[in-house]
Design a protein around this motif. Sequence first.
Motif, PDB file in Angstrom:
ATOM      1  N   HIS A 123       0.490  -1.388  -0.092  1.00 22.79           N
ATOM      2  CA  HIS A 123      -0.361   0.219   0.307  1.00 22.79           C
ATOM      3  C   HIS A 123       0.315   1.381   0.396  1.00 22.79           C
ATOM      4  O   HIS A 123       0.134   3.018   0.567  1.00 22.79           O
ATOM      5  CB  HIS A 123      -1.024  -0.009   1.156  1.00 22.79           C
ATOM      6  N   GLY A 124       2.576   1.010  -0.513  1.00 23.55           N
ATOM      7  CA  GLY A 124       2.456   2.192  -0.774  1.00 23.55           C
ATOM      8  C   GLY A 124       3.788   2.628   0.102  1.00 23.55           C
ATOM      9  O   GLY A 124       4.612   3.429   0.658  1.00 23.55           O
ATOM     10  N   ALA A 125       4.198   1.915   1.193  1.00 27.14           N
ATOM     11  CA  ALA A 125       5.388   2.310   2.173  1.00 27.14           C
ATOM     12  C   ALA A 125       6.098   1.795   1.835  1.00 27.14           C
ATOM     13  O   ALA A 125       6.919   1.198   1.005  1.00 27.14           O
ATOM     14  CB  ALA A 125       4.475   1.399   3.872  1.00 27.14           C
ATOM     15  N   ASP A 126       7.710   2.029   2.687  1.00 29.69           N
ATOM     16  CA  ASP A 126       8.838   1.446   2.526  1.00 29.69           C
ATOM     17  C   ASP A 126       8.976   1.330   3.996  1.00 29.69           C
ATOM     18  O   ASP A 126       8.900   2.035   5.270  1.00 29.69           O
ATOM     19  CB  ASP A 126       9.867   3.367   2.353  1.00 29.69           C
ATOM     20  N   THR A 127      10.112   0.395   3.374  1.00 23.53           N
ATOM     21  CA  THR A 127      10.876  -0.795   4.317  1.00 23.53           C
ATOM     22  C   THR A 127      11.957   0.674   5.699  1.00 23.53           C
ATOM     23  O   THR A 127      12.476   0.839   4.951  1.00 23.53           O
ATOM     24  CB  THR A 127      11.540  -1.007   4.496  1.00 23.53           C
ATOM     25  N   PHE A 164       8.428   0.806   9.159  1.00 22.29           N
ATOM     26  CA  PHE A 164       8.348   1.014   8.018  1.00 22.29           C
ATOM     27  C   PHE A 164       6.902   2.448   7.609  1.00 22.29           C
ATOM     28  O   PHE A 164       7.378   3.404   8.907  1.00 22.29           O
ATOM     29  CB  PHE A 164       7.188   0.721   7.496  1.00 22.29           C
ATOM     30  N   ARG A 165       7.962   3.482   7.043  1.00 20.36           N
ATOM     31  CA  ARG A 165       7.826   4.905   6.200  1.00 20.36           C
ATOM     32  C   ARG A 165       6.304   4.774   5.549  1.00 20.36           C
ATOM     33  O   ARG A 165       6.309   4.281   4.604  1.00 20.36           O
ATOM     34  CB  ARG A 165       8.264   5.543   5.609  1.00 20.36           C
ATOM     35  N   GLY A 219       4.914   9.545   4.827  1.00 22.05           N
ATOM     36  CA  GLY A 219       6.182  10.334   4.964  1.00 22.05           C
ATOM     37  C   GLY A 219       6.326   9.346   7.164  1.00 22.05           C
ATOM     38  O   GLY A 219       7.401   9.773   7.609  1.00 22.05           O
ATOM     39  N   ALA A 220       4.895   8.565   8.011  1.00 23.10           N
ATOM     40  CA  ALA A 220       5.284   8.993   9.406  1.00 23.10           C
ATOM     41  C   ALA A 220       5.846   7.409   9.284  1.00 23.10           C
ATOM     42  O   ALA A 220       5.347   6.935   8.904  1.00 23.10           O
ATOM     43  CB  ALA A 220       3.585   8.578  10.123  1.00 23.10           C
ATOM     44  N   VAL A 221       6.743   7.511  10.357  1.00 22.81           N
ATOM     45  CA  VAL A 221       7.074   6.035  10.826  1.00 22.81           C
ATOM     46  C   VAL A 221       6.422   5.261  11.943  1.00 22.81           C
ATOM     47  O   VAL A 221       5.880   5.784  12.676  1.00 22.81           O
ATOM     48  CB  VAL A 221       8.414   6.054  11.752  1.00 22.81           C
ATOM     49  N   MET A 222       6.240   4.124  11.345  1.00 26.65           N
ATOM     50  CA  MET A 222       5.576   3.543  12.512  1.00 26.65           C
ATOM     51  C   MET A 222       6.670   2.114  12.739  1.00 26.65           C
ATOM     52  O   MET A 222       7.183   1.654  11.611  1.00 26.65           O
ATOM     53  CB  MET A 222       4.465   2.926  11.871  1.00 26.65           C
ATOM     54  N   SER A 223       6.807   1.574  14.006  1.00 29.43           N
ATOM     55  CA  SER A 223       6.601   0.054  14.187  1.00 29.43           C
ATOM     56  C   SER A 223       6.174  -0.646  14.870  1.00 29.43           C
ATOM     57  O   SER A 223       4.520   0.228  15.788  1.00 29.43           O
ATOM     58  CB  SER A 223       8.369   0.618  15.330  1.00 29.43           C
ATOM     59  N   VAL A 224       5.762  -1.823  14.398  1.00 32.92           N
ATOM     60  CA  VAL A 224       4.977  -2.711  14.681  1.00 32.92           C
ATOM     61  C   VAL A 224       5.961  -3.857  15.722  1.00 32.92           C
ATOM     62  O   VAL A 224       7.195  -4.250  15.114  1.00 32.92           O
ATOM     63  CB  VAL A 224       4.596  -2.916  13.484  1.00 32.92           C
ATOM     64  N   ILE A 225       5.345  -4.379  15.890  1.00 29.96           N
ATOM     65  CA  ILE A 225       5.630  -5.529  16.694  1.00 29.96           C
ATOM     66  C   ILE A 225       5.351  -6.942  17.750  1.00 29.96           C
ATOM     67  O   ILE A 225       3.655  -6.518  17.005  1.00 29.96           O
ATOM     68  CB  ILE A 225       6.437  -4.744  18.176  1.00 29.96           C
ATOM     69  N   THR A 226       5.135  -8.576  17.521  1.00 33.61           N
ATOM     70  CA  THR A 226       4.454  -9.731  17.820  1.00 33.61           C
ATOM     71  C   THR A 226       5.681 -10.293  18.929  1.00 33.61           C
ATOM     72  O   THR A 226       6.506  -9.928  19.040  1.00 33.61           O
ATOM     73  CB  THR A 226       4.378 -10.016  16.869  1.00 33.61           C
ATOM     74  N   TYR A 227       5.025  -9.636  20.333  1.00 35.30           N
ATOM     75  CA  TYR A 227       5.028 -10.385  21.549  1.00 35.30           C
ATOM     76  C   TYR A 227       5.737 -11.441  21.724  1.00 35.30           C
ATOM     77  O   TYR A 227       4.356 -12.689  21.195  1.00 35.30           O
ATOM     78  CB  TYR A 227       4.700 -10.064  22.424  1.00 35.30           C
ATOM     79  N   GLN A 228       6.688 -12.124  22.251  1.00 36.30           N
ATOM     80  CA  GLN A 228       7.032 -13.401  22.450  1.00 36.30           C
ATOM     81  C   GLN A 228       4.838 -14.050  23.680  1.00 36.30           C
ATOM     82  O   GLN A 228       5.284 -13.208  24.199  1.00 36.30           O
ATOM     83  CB  GLN A 228       7.952 -14.121  23.073  1.00 36.30           C
ATOM     84  N   ARG A 229       4.913 -14.851  23.289  1.00 38.75           N
ATOM     85  CA  ARG A 229       4.555 -15.436  23.974  1.00 38.75           C
ATOM     86  C   ARG A 229       4.252 -16.359  25.306  1.00 38.75           C
ATOM     87  O   ARG A 229       4.174 -15.259  26.729  1.00 38.75           O
ATOM     88  CB  ARG A 229       3.303 -16.263  23.260  1.00 38.75           C
TER      89      ARG A 229
END
Length: 135
Positions: free
Chosen positions: A97-101, A117-118, A122-132
Amino acid sequence: MDKPFEDHGLFSWCELMTKDFDSSMAFYNKVLGWTLREVPGRNNSRYALVMNENSSEPFAGLLTMPEQLEKSGAPSFWQAYVTVENVDQTLATALEHGADTVLPPMDIERIGRIAAFRDPQGAVMSVITYQRDNK
């Protein structure tokens, strides 16, 4: 506060990447009354958990800015993480959808898997999957 660490799409953690760790710790302690407890960092970095006067549970962290990022001229900044079911899949969808890594998927020992990703604006977002087993 377990839900932000489990539910897809919720903000769950914030970190300050700072060029001056000690000054940042002192500033936020004085201004917001935060208690900052330094813990072992990764890759020769310094890290502190952030708690407020009403809780002994951390809600954020401070860390020394990675050398590569500092050399890029980036200022100190706050970074927010959003919990997702699958970091790799979320990054792939963002790219479609147009983001950059900004940061490719990587595992963080005892924590989980992260990426950043940006978005097209231009906004940067960080994503996380936590260890269970981390909760």
